[in-house]
Design a protein around this motif. Structure first.
Motif, PDB file in Angstrom:
ATOM      1  N   ASP A   1      -6.455  -3.454   7.491  1.00  0.00           N
ATOM      2  CA  ASP A   1      -5.405  -4.379   7.175  1.00  0.00           C
ATOM      3  C   ASP A   1      -4.318  -3.973   6.836  1.00  0.00           C
ATOM      4  O   ASP A   1      -3.092  -4.283   7.195  1.00  0.00           O
ATOM      5  N   SER A   2      -4.119  -2.865   5.866  1.00  0.00           N
ATOM      6  CA  SER A   2      -2.547  -2.277   5.459  1.00  0.00           C
ATOM      7  C   SER A   2      -2.012  -1.786   6.570  1.00  0.00           C
ATOM      8  O   SER A   2      -0.933  -1.891   7.095  1.00  0.00           O
ATOM      9  N   VAL A   3      -2.817  -1.083   7.554  1.00  0.00           N
ATOM     10  CA  VAL A   3      -1.947  -0.484   8.582  1.00  0.00           C
ATOM     11  C   VAL A   3      -1.563  -1.375   9.441  1.00  0.00           C
ATOM     12  O   VAL A   3      -0.265  -1.282  10.049  1.00  0.00           O
ATOM     13  N   LYS A   4      -2.399  -2.597   9.670  1.00  0.00           N
ATOM     14  CA  LYS A   4      -1.881  -3.542  10.646  1.00  0.00           C
ATOM     15  C   LYS A   4      -0.597  -4.160   9.975  1.00  0.00           C
ATOM     16  O   LYS A   4       0.311  -4.476  10.890  1.00  0.00           O
ATOM     17  N   ASN A   5      -0.689  -4.361   8.997  1.00  0.00           N
ATOM     18  CA  ASN A   5       0.365  -5.271   8.053  1.00  0.00           C
ATOM     19  C   ASN A   5       1.551  -4.279   8.417  1.00  0.00           C
ATOM     20  O   ASN A   5       2.717  -4.974   8.528  1.00  0.00           O
ATOM     21  N   LYS A   6       1.705  -3.268   8.134  1.00  0.00           N
ATOM     22  CA  LYS A   6       2.767  -2.388   8.006  1.00  0.00           C
ATOM     23  C   LYS A   6       3.369  -2.143   9.705  1.00  0.00           C
ATOM     24  O   LYS A   6       4.278  -2.284  10.021  1.00  0.00           O
ATOM     25  N   LYS A   7       2.286  -2.050  10.485  1.00  0.00           N
ATOM     26  CA  LYS A   7       2.547  -2.068  11.893  1.00  0.00           C
ATOM     27  C   LYS A   7       3.388  -3.082  12.441  1.00  0.00           C
ATOM     28  O   LYS A   7       4.425  -3.131  13.147  1.00  0.00           O
TER      29      LYS A   7
ATOM     30  N   LEU B   1       4.946   4.291   0.841  1.00  0.00           N
ATOM     31  CA  LEU B   1       4.090   3.210   0.633  1.00  0.00           C
ATOM     32  C   LEU B   1       2.564   3.789   0.355  1.00  0.00           C
ATOM     33  O   LEU B   1       2.038   4.432   1.254  1.00  0.00           O
ATOM     34  N   ASP B   2       1.982   3.295  -0.598  1.00  0.00           N
ATOM     35  CA  ASP B   2       0.512   3.728  -0.791  1.00  0.00           C
ATOM     36  C   ASP B   2      -0.253   2.685   0.169  1.00  0.00           C
ATOM     37  O   ASP B   2       0.333   1.836   0.812  1.00  0.00           O
ATOM     38  N   LEU B   3      -1.533   3.056   0.132  1.00  0.00           N
ATOM     39  CA  LEU B   3      -2.416   2.356   1.256  1.00  0.00           C
ATOM     40  C   LEU B   3      -2.607   0.957   0.477  1.00  0.00           C
ATOM     41  O   LEU B   3      -2.614   0.093   1.465  1.00  0.00           O
ATOM     42  N   ASN B   4      -2.801   0.668  -0.770  1.00  0.00           N
ATOM     43  CA  ASN B   4      -3.159  -0.395  -1.278  1.00  0.00           C
ATOM     44  C   ASN B   4      -2.028  -1.283  -1.387  1.00  0.00           C
ATOM     45  O   ASN B   4      -2.105  -1.919  -2.536  1.00  0.00           O
ATOM     46  N   THR B   5      -1.001  -1.530  -0.444  1.00  0.00           N
ATOM     47  CA  THR B   5      -0.110  -2.158  -0.516  1.00  0.00           C
ATOM     48  C   THR B   5      -0.101  -3.397   0.412  1.00  0.00           C
ATOM     49  O   THR B   5      -0.965  -3.248   1.681  1.00  0.00           O
ATOM     50  N   PHE B   6       0.679  -4.559   0.352  1.00  0.00           N
ATOM     51  CA  PHE B   6       0.514  -5.354   1.538  1.00  0.00           C
ATOM     52  C   PHE B   6       1.884  -6.246   1.343  1.00  0.00           C
ATOM     53  O   PHE B   6       2.370  -6.747   0.584  1.00  0.00           O
ATOM     54  N   ILE B   7       2.524  -6.071   2.610  1.00  0.00           N
ATOM     55  CA  ILE B   7       3.958  -6.674   2.774  1.00  0.00           C
ATOM     56  C   ILE B   7       3.650  -8.242   2.867  1.00  0.00           C
ATOM     57  O   ILE B   7       3.317  -8.908   3.950  1.00  0.00           O
TER      58      ILE B   7
ATOM     59  N   MET C   1      -1.584  -3.215  -4.956  1.00  0.00           N
ATOM     60  CA  MET C   1      -2.764  -3.336  -5.596  1.00  0.00           C
ATOM     61  C   MET C   1      -3.180  -1.937  -6.449  1.00  0.00           C
ATOM     62  O   MET C   1      -4.213  -1.437  -6.407  1.00  0.00           O
ATOM     63  N   ALA C   2      -2.104  -1.587  -7.212  1.00  0.00           N
ATOM     64  CA  ALA C   2      -2.133  -0.245  -7.710  1.00  0.00           C
ATOM     65  C   ALA C   2      -3.583   0.005  -8.813  1.00  0.00           C
ATOM     66  O   ALA C   2      -3.717  -1.293  -9.525  1.00  0.00           O
TER      67      ALA C   2
ATOM     68  N   GLY D   1     -12.074  -0.207 -11.247  1.00  0.00           N
ATOM     69  CA  GLY D   1     -12.606  -1.364 -11.953  1.00  0.00           C
ATOM     70  C   GLY D   1     -12.179  -2.914 -11.422  1.00  0.00           C
ATOM     71  O   GLY D   1     -12.633  -3.718 -12.086  1.00  0.00           O
ATOM     72  N   ARG D   2     -11.411  -2.816 -10.457  1.00  0.00           N
ATOM     73  CA  ARG D   2     -11.095  -3.930  -9.618  1.00  0.00           C
ATOM     74  C   ARG D   2     -11.602  -4.030  -8.164  1.00  0.00           C
ATOM     75  O   ARG D   2     -12.118  -2.927  -7.812  1.00  0.00           O
ATOM     76  N   ASP D   3     -11.467  -5.088  -7.565  1.00  0.00           N
ATOM     77  CA  ASP D   3     -11.942  -5.141  -6.142  1.00  0.00           C
ATOM     78  C   ASP D   3     -10.960  -5.046  -5.262  1.00  0.00           C
ATOM     79  O   ASP D   3     -10.069  -5.959  -4.928  1.00  0.00           O
ATOM     80  N   CYS D   4     -10.570  -3.891  -4.645  1.00  0.00           N
ATOM     81  CA  CYS D   4      -9.563  -3.553  -3.905  1.00  0.00           C
ATOM     82  C   CYS D   4      -9.759  -4.685  -2.630  1.00  0.00           C
ATOM     83  O   CYS D   4      -8.651  -5.263  -2.264  1.00  0.00           O
ATOM     84  N   TRP D   5     -10.845  -4.506  -1.871  1.00  0.00           N
ATOM     85  CA  TRP D   5     -10.784  -5.579  -0.597  1.00  0.00           C
ATOM     86  C   TRP D   5     -10.716  -6.927  -1.001  1.00  0.00           C
ATOM     87  O   TRP D   5     -10.172  -7.502  -0.183  1.00  0.00           O
ATOM     88  N   GLY D   6     -11.245  -7.365  -2.005  1.00  0.00           N
ATOM     89  CA  GLY D   6     -11.269  -8.872  -2.380  1.00  0.00           C
ATOM     90  C   GLY D   6      -9.621  -9.096  -2.607  1.00  0.00           C
ATOM     91  O   GLY D   6      -9.130  -9.923  -2.143  1.00  0.00           O
ATOM     92  N   GLU D   7      -8.779  -8.121  -3.376  1.00  0.00           N
ATOM     93  CA  GLU D   7      -7.658  -8.501  -3.380  1.00  0.00           C
ATOM     94  C   GLU D   7      -6.632  -8.505  -2.362  1.00  0.00           C
ATOM     95  O   GLU D   7      -5.924  -9.332  -1.981  1.00  0.00           O
ATOM     96  N   MET D   8      -7.044  -7.395  -1.414  1.00  0.00           N
ATOM     97  CA  MET D   8      -6.310  -7.050  -0.225  1.00  0.00           C
ATOM     98  C   MET D   8      -6.545  -8.338   0.705  1.00  0.00           C
ATOM     99  O   MET D   8      -5.665  -8.899   1.270  1.00  0.00           O
ATOM    100  N   TYR D   9      -7.701  -8.829   0.567  1.00  0.00           N
ATOM    101  CA  TYR D   9      -8.150 -10.014   1.592  1.00  0.00           C
ATOM    102  C   TYR D   9      -7.320 -11.236   0.806  1.00  0.00           C
ATOM    103  O   TYR D   9      -6.669 -12.183   1.987  1.00  0.00           O
ATOM    104  N   ALA D  10      -7.586 -11.501  -0.178  1.00  0.00           N
ATOM    105  CA  ALA D  10      -6.776 -12.835  -0.645  1.00  0.00           C
ATOM    106  C   ALA D  10      -5.122 -12.641  -0.525  1.00  0.00           C
ATOM    107  O   ALA D  10      -4.780 -13.567  -0.179  1.00  0.00           O
ATOM    108  N   PHE D  11      -4.644 -11.485  -0.711  1.00  0.00           N
ATOM    109  CA  PHE D  11      -3.208 -11.522  -0.414  1.00  0.00           C
ATOM    110  C   PHE D  11      -2.996 -11.597   0.968  1.00  0.00           C
ATOM    111  O   PHE D  11      -1.837 -12.074   1.401  1.00  0.00           O
ATOM    112  N   ARG D  12      -3.750 -11.301   1.814  1.00  0.00           N
ATOM    113  CA  ARG D  12      -3.504 -11.126   3.238  1.00  0.00           C
ATOM    114  C   ARG D  12      -3.623 -12.878   3.831  1.00  0.00           C
ATOM    115  O   ARG D  12      -2.653 -13.208   4.292  1.00  0.00           O
ATOM    116  N   GLN D  13      -4.497 -13.535   3.133  1.00  0.00           N
ATOM    117  CA  GLN D  13      -4.515 -14.829   3.597  1.00  0.00           C
ATOM    118  C   GLN D  13      -3.298 -15.659   2.880  1.00  0.00           C
ATOM    119  O   GLN D  13      -2.811 -16.350   3.630  1.00  0.00           O
TER     120      GLN D  13
END
Lengths: 586, 322
Positions: free
Chosen positions: A265-271, A322-328, A525-526, A531-543
């Motif tokens: 998701d992260s790579v796709k977003n940046k691409k 950009l770190d991987l856990n980022t979303f534009i 999503m630093a 202790g947090r849910d990386c994928w959950g956050e990533m998905y939520a922000f993507r949506q």
């Protein structure tokens, strides 16, 4: 001699003579192509159409005129000047208010009378069509703005109004006109009339076509991409996005499906972002770079990666780490418009505006001990200035600050001699030997250290609000405090100041957490792996990003589906993807 | 015009707007065409001028009149005897006055060194301080307090700083720290690009006499050299070892460094270690450095310096009499 060939020969001779006026006489071969070409020179594409048509008529329809119409029938073509405007007004309605300023108008009237009688619109159209071979300016006068100007344009062509051509044209008219009749249906004539219309206003048509084509091309990806990329147009190639994949993930840490999904998701977003704006994207696999493991500097590849990127893209100016856990979140915002067009206001130099590390600024060349005797301050005025030289061009590093100091999850460096020196000075074995136990965040702490202790660095560092380039989700760096109901009083580029309602909120440069209301640019999503849910956050922000940025059509579709299936949709939309994301991740 | 042979009553009234429009557009185009080269030329000239002047205003080459070419910096320990201090200052001032240089004599205690760091570290803030005081001066010449300028006739430009001269003197492709450092000096370096001129002695880099070109690089270099973590690291030879360290670890510093033969800038009066005497002072050398007299308890700098100090005065007076 058949009628057709007769007409052809006449037309040929006509053309030939006409051309005497504009260009040196040429030999006429007699072929249709040659003819068409000659006609086209004067009149454009429409001329050929008209000619072809009349020829067709000649062959298929046995019309009565196999000789020139008599002067008397035509209403005085022998002495057209003596014919009164009154006649024209009667017979050929719509051909410019009877202001027959040239005799060429006369034959037309003649056809109208011959074929369909006076005052018939169809005949009128016929008469107009005669201009295919002739001189549109005569009848287009005073027909509105276009007509008048068109007349001017054609008048400026000398050949039309030279006396030499007059009589010949006259003759041509006669010959060609013979074949025309009003017998055909109006629908069959439509393409021809369209052709006429186009030919009459061809400059305007050409303009419209050009504009339409330009617009079409603009909205086609390649041209827009090329424009945005070109360094002296859009300037996209001056920006390189460096995306660190597999950060910190070593041999010990196996990637599960969730990690793969995050990376995808992260790579796709940046691409997508990079493809939209014409930037460069450099994806670096940090796990393969273990060359510093023996020197306690596993995370020091950052410097190497930036150096390599600078080597790889010699035309680029700014490098965005950009770190991987980022979303534009706002892919339709360019870096130029977001930050770099106005670097002086989007960044701040004086760290006292937001100083979580309590760094003494500006440096005064002493250890800062108030009890120490007064020492000489040896630094130059620019190093002592809180804001350096105040020129945006001197900013070579743009760093956001979170609640604990510099954050290098998303930062910019500019290619410069200064940057080269910084990348060189950033890591030093003597520093690290003494500090590696203390410096948990390695390069981040080291940067803070050199910023604090080496005055040459400060005049070239600009800080930027976390929310502009590196917003955190709720939970990172404390809880999201939200913005006041009426919105932040000041933009993100200014300190929140002393205003009560802003100080303890996500306003001004102190703002850290992502604000959907204000459409923050990027989410980092630093620390989600702690202790947090990386994928959950990533998905939520993507949506969320998709929801915020969907186009008009998507909105309609969504509205439609909501209307159709309100219950089911309520479930998926209301959950905002969070719960589902987890499901998908697993 | 076509209407000539057709005497319509309205004929005469209409042609005028068309002809005039036609004529005006035509003449306008003509004049535009004729003027185009001049307009183009003017615009490009304007652009060129703007470009030239904006370039010259931002460049750092501007120097107000009266700016010294070199500032000679010597840090002085306030505990030394007054006569010693006076001699040292006199020696530098004489040289400076001959060539239009400036001198700067800060005390070693002027700067806030961290507790427990040797006072020799004050060299670095002193150089930075000189740069602040003479912002347009292109070169700084640091000479340690244990050295004398013995041959004041030649200017530093003629001796070392002129790029071609510097290129001829440069020691290239040799270990930075003798005898066996893996880091070697650049084999191709243009004189214009050198920002830091230094000599080696038998033990390593000789920091007693060095030249630094002022500017952004100098700020970077001096600040990096003066970093608190180096000061607290207890290098055996304090700033000397710190210098050797940064020169070898940081490419951006090595790239600006030119090593010259020791006797050009920094002849020693006594051989340190077991050398063949390459760097020993001979009459006519630019500088005589009583290297180590300060650190060694058994030596007395002032006494050692005595003979050469007298010799220097003799030479100076000879020249004055001429």
């Amino acid at each position: 001699m058949s009628r057709a060939s007769d007409a052809t020969a006449n037309a040929l001779s006509n053309n030939h003579i006409h051309h005497r006026d504009t260009s040196p006489p040429r030999t006429v071969s007699g072929s249709a192509v040659e003819r068409g070409y000659i006609e086209e020179e004067r009149e454009g594409g429409g001329a050929r159409n008209g000619y072809g048509y009349s020829r067709g008529r000649l062959t298929t329809e046995p019309m009565s005129l196999d000789h020139s119409p008599s002067p008397r029938q035509a209403g005085g073509w022998e002495s057209p000047g003596l014919n009164s405007p009154f006649d024209q007004d009667h017979t050929v309605a719509g051909i410019g208010n009877g202001r027959a300023r040239s005799p060429a108008i006369q034959p037309r009237k003649g056809y109208g009378e011959l074929n369909g009688g006076a005052g018939v619109t169809w005949a009128n159209a016929k008469a107009n069509s005669a201009r295919v071979n002739g001189y549109p300016s005569h009848s287009s006068q005073n027909q509105g703005f276009f007509g008048r100007h068109y007349r001017k344009m054609s008048q400026s062509l000398p050949a039309y109004f030279s006396h030499g051509g007059q009589e010949d044209r006259f003759a041509e008219k006669e010959k060609l006109g013979r074949g025309r009749s009003s017998g055909g249906g109006s629908w069959g004539d439509l393409p021809r009339r369209l052709g006429l219309l186009v030919s009459r206003r061809r400059k305007w048509v050409a303009l419209v076509v050009m504009v339409v084509m330009a617009l079409m091309l603009w909205y086609r990806e390649p041209l827009r991409y090329a424009y945005r990329r070109t360094s002296w147009l859009g300037g996209g190639s001056k920006f390189v996005v460096i995306l660190a994949a597999n950060q910190g993930g070593g041999v010990m840490e196996w990637k599960g499906p969730r990690e793969w999904a995050i990376e995808r998701d992260s790579v796709k977003n940046k691409k997508k972002y990079v493809a939209n704006w014409g930037y460069e994207l450099e994806i670096v696999d940090m796990s393969t770079k273990k060359r510093y493991a023996h020197e306690w500097r596993e995370s020091w590849e950052k410097v190497d990666v930036i150096r390599n990127a600078m080597k790889k893209y010699p035309g680029a100016e700014w490098f965005w780490w950009l770190d991987l856990n980022t979303f534009i979140m706002e892919p339709h915002t360019s870096l130029q418009s977001h930050i770099f067009n106005d670097l002086a206001t989007t960044t701040y130099r004086d760290i006292n505006i937001h100083n979580p590390l309590h760094i003494q600024h500006p440096p005064n060349g002493t250890s800062g001990d108030p009890n120490a005797p007064q020492y000489a301050n040896y630094l130059d005025p620019i190093s002592l200035s809180a804001t350096g030289d105040n020129k945006p061009e001197s900013i070579n590093l743009v760093v956001p600050q979170d609640c604990g100091g510099f954050n290098l999850g998303s930062f910019f460096v500019r290619r410069s001699v200064w940057t080269d020196r910084l990348l060189d000075a950033w890591w030093d074995p003597v520093f690290y030997e003494q500090k590696h136990m203390e410096w948990e965040h390695k390069e981040q702490d080291a940067l803070e250290y050199v910023y604090t202790n080496q005055p040459w660095i400060r005049p070239h560092v600009g800080f930027i609000s976390q929310r502009l380039v590196n917003a955190f989700p709720n939970g990172a760096c404390g809880d999201d405090l939200g913005t006041p109901d009426q919105g932040c009083r000041f933009p993100l580029t200014t300190p929140a100041g002393h205003l009560e309602e802003n100080v303890r909120r996500e306003c001004g440069v102190q703002g850290i957490h992502y604000q959907e209301k204000e459409r923050d640019f990027l989410v980092n999503m630093a620390g989600c792996e702690w202790g947090r849910d990386c994928w959950g956050e990533m998905y939520a922000f993507r949506q969320l990003s998709y929801k915020l940025n969907r186009g008009w059509w998507e909105r309609q579709k969504d509205a439609f589906t909501q209307w159709r299936k309100p219950k089911e949709d309520g479930k998926t939309e209301g959950g905002n993807g969070g719960g589902e994301g987890e499901g998908e991740g697993r | 015009m076509p209407g000539m042979q057709f005497p319509y009553p309205r004929k005469s009234s209409t042609p005028s707007p068309y002809t005039s429009a036609r004529a005006s557009s035509y003449t306008r185009r003509r004049t535009l065409k004729a003027l185009a080269p001049y307009i183009l030329g003017g615009v490009s000239l304007l652009w060129l001028l703007i470009w030239l002047f904006s370039g010259s205003s931002t460049s750092s080459t501007y120097r107000p009149p009266g700016t010294p070419e070199v500032v000679i910096v010597t840090t002085i320990d306030p505990k030394l005897s007054e006569s010693y201090k006076k001699n040292i200052k006199e020696n530098r001032q004489d040289y400076a006055s001959r060539h239009g240089y400036a001198t700067f004599f800060p005390n070693t205690t002027d700067y806030d060194l961290m507790p427990n760091s040797p006072e020799s570290w004050s060299t670095i803030p002193a150089l930075r301080h000189a740069m602040t005081k003479w912002p347009h001066t292109p070169w700084l010449f640091y000479l340690t307090g244990t050295a004398l300028i013995m041959n004041p006739a030649q200017s530093l430009q003629d001796m070392v700083l002129e790029p071609r001269k510097l290129e001829s003197l440069m020691i290239t492709d040799k270990p930075v720290v003798p005898p066996d450092s893996v880091i070697k000096t650049f084999s191709h370096l243009r004189g214009e690009r050198v920002d830091f001129v230094l000599t080696q002695d038998r033990e390593g880099l000789a920091g007693g006499s060095l030249l630094i070109r002022t500017g952004d690089w100098a700020k970077f270099f001096l600040d990096a050299w003066y970093d608190p973590l180096y000061r607290s690291y207890n290098f055996q030879k304090a700033e000397g070892h710190a210098l050797e360290h940064i020169v070898q670890w940081h490419g951006t510093i090595l790239a600006k460094l030119a090593l010259v033969p020791q006797r050009i800038l920094n002849s020693y009066t006594r051989d340190t270690g077991s050398g063949n005497g390459d760097g020993l002072y001979q009459e006519g050398d630019f500088v005589a450095n009583f290297h180590g007299c300060h650190r060694d308890q058994s030596r007395n700098c002032e006494e050692e310096m005595g003979p050469l100090m007298t010799r220097w005065r003799e030479l100076r007076d000879q020249e004055r009499r001429k």
